[in-house]
Design an enzyme around this catalytic site. Structure first.
Site: not given
Ligand code: PMP
Length: 405
Positions: A122, A199, A202, A225, A363
């Site tokens: 991401h 990270d 997910q 999430k 993203c």
């Molecule tokens: N890493 C991953 C794998 C994600 O799916 C996301 C959220 N889409 C993020 C980071 C970022 O999370 P946040 O927007 O809650 O900071």
């Protein structure tokens, strides 16, 4: 014990609303899950009965609010198998947690040091490291993937060398659903003398995460999430590393003593929590953790796996269906395109049928580039989704496919 999805659904008032005149089917869970009434009630209770700024107050309300916040820290540590609450730092989200590590741990790195990321990261796990690269002259290396969307572990092994200082890789891909072999990734990173950041955005709501078993140095995730409030994230950090790291932000709460000449910092975890935290959200986050524990993370995972297999099989009978990410044991995320139809059109038509999915690059533009596409439609399951919803989703997709092809 049977997974009583209908009973759990009653916890979510939003699931009874309609969109475009039809019962809502919410399949955008990889972006944010919905929030059960229990968590909403915890937020209300905090505002109505305990609200006061934390940590410095002698008065009762402040002490209650502080106790609630610190209780969440204990619950979080237990939930992920961390050995100490000093290793749990509250942030605004996964993004801020990664920025904290890149910015602070990054100050311990030197020009020419290498960081390994993967092609399926991401942007939150790419851009903070690029900012660090621009400041300190570090080098970013990228692990590619195989055709099914699993990580190329041979390539990973060959990228590791004595210059590797950090490996920062996602536990579960937010696009492909791939579950990466993080224990092995961490073990190999340690063998090379590097630290590993995982990270977990997910993963945390979809599989049991045990930090001690994984032996991760840093593990990050977001409350929104995992059925919790927005605006809260967690950085787990190994104490010996957090102790060595300089503060990320300066301000109240993170100091021990301040003069204009010199400031000493608070002990862990407060050294990394400058300013007033979202103590209301943090208190309610405890309820979200208890909620998941009561249902059982493993049972949620099994339910989602059933929905994944059930839905994917049916989707593959739709002419022109292209699913991205077919790694064995993948998480309940399905990214797809129908023939050459634009992902945006598919998403828009599904919305008109009351179905919420996400469209776009998610993203993860470097991953889109590697796949040779601009975006996908993404459906992601959570504990409250049902087989009947999956049936209506597939039926709707069939209609959309007929319209767009
Ligand atoms: N890493 C991953 C794998 C994600 O799916 C996301 C959220 N889409 C993020 C980071 C970022 O999370 P946040 O927007 O809650 O900071």
């Amino acid at each position: 014990m049977e997974f009583d999805v209908e009973k759990y659904r009653e916890d979510y008032p939003i699931l009874s609303r309609t969109v475009a005149g039809r019962p809502l089917i919410y399949l955008d869970n990889a972006a944010s899950t919905q929030t059960p009434r229990q968590v909403v009630n915890a937020i209300t209770d905090m505002y109505e009965n305990h609200k006061a700024n934390v940590h410095r107050g002698v008065h009762t309300l402040s002490q209650e609010a502080t106790a609630m916040m610190e209780e969440t820290r204990r619950a979080t540590a237990r939930f992920i198998g961390a050995s100490s609450t000093e290793e749990i730092i509250f942030t605004r989200g996964t993004t801020e947690a990664i920025n904290l590590v890149a910015s602070s741990y990054g100050q311990l790195l030197s020009e020419g040091d290498e960081i390994i990321l993967s092609v399926m990261e991401h942007h939150a796990n790419i851009v903070p490291w690029q900012l660090l690269r621009d400041r300190r002259g570090i080098v970013i290396r990228v692990v590619p993937m195989l055709a099914d969307g699993s990580l190329d572990m041979d390539a990973y092994r060959s990228l590791l060398n004595e210059k590797t200082k950090v490996v920062a890789i996602t536990h579960v891909s937010n696009v492909l659903g791939t579950v990466n072999p993080v224990a092995e990734i961490i073990r190999l990173a340690h063998e090379a003398g590097a630290v590993a950041l995982i990270d977990g955005a997910q993963a945390i709501a979809h599989c049991r995460v045990d930090i001690s078993a994984l032996n991760a140095d840093f593990y990050v995730f977001s409350s929104h999430k995992m059925y919790g409030p927005t605006g809260i994230g967690v950085l787990y950090g190994r104490r010996s590393l957090l102790e060595k790291m300089p503060p990320y932000q300066g301000g109240g709460e993170m100091i021990s003593h301040v003069t204009f000449e010199h400031t000493t910092y608070a002990d862990l975890p407060f050294k990394f929590e400058a300013g007033t935290p979202d103590y209301v959200g943090i208190a309610a986050f405890h309820t979200a953790i208890s909620y998941m524990e009561e249902i059982g993370v493993e049972r949620i995972a099994a339910h989602e796996e059933d929905l994944l297999n059930y839905t994917q099989q049916q989707m593959l009978t739709i002419p022109g269906m292209r699913i991205f990410g077919t790694a064995p044991g993948k998480s309940a995320i399905i990214s797809f395109l129908i023939g050459n139809a634009h992902h945006y059109d598919t998403g828009l038509l599904l919305d008109k049928l009351g179905i919420a999915v996400r469209t776009g690059h998610h993203c993860a533009q470097p991953l889109m580039h590697a796949l040779g596409i601009e975006g996908t439609v993404r459906c992601a399951m959570a504990l409250y989704n049902t087989r009947q919803e999956c049936d209506r989703f597939v039926e709707s997709l069939r209609r959309v496919a007929a319209m767009l092809q």
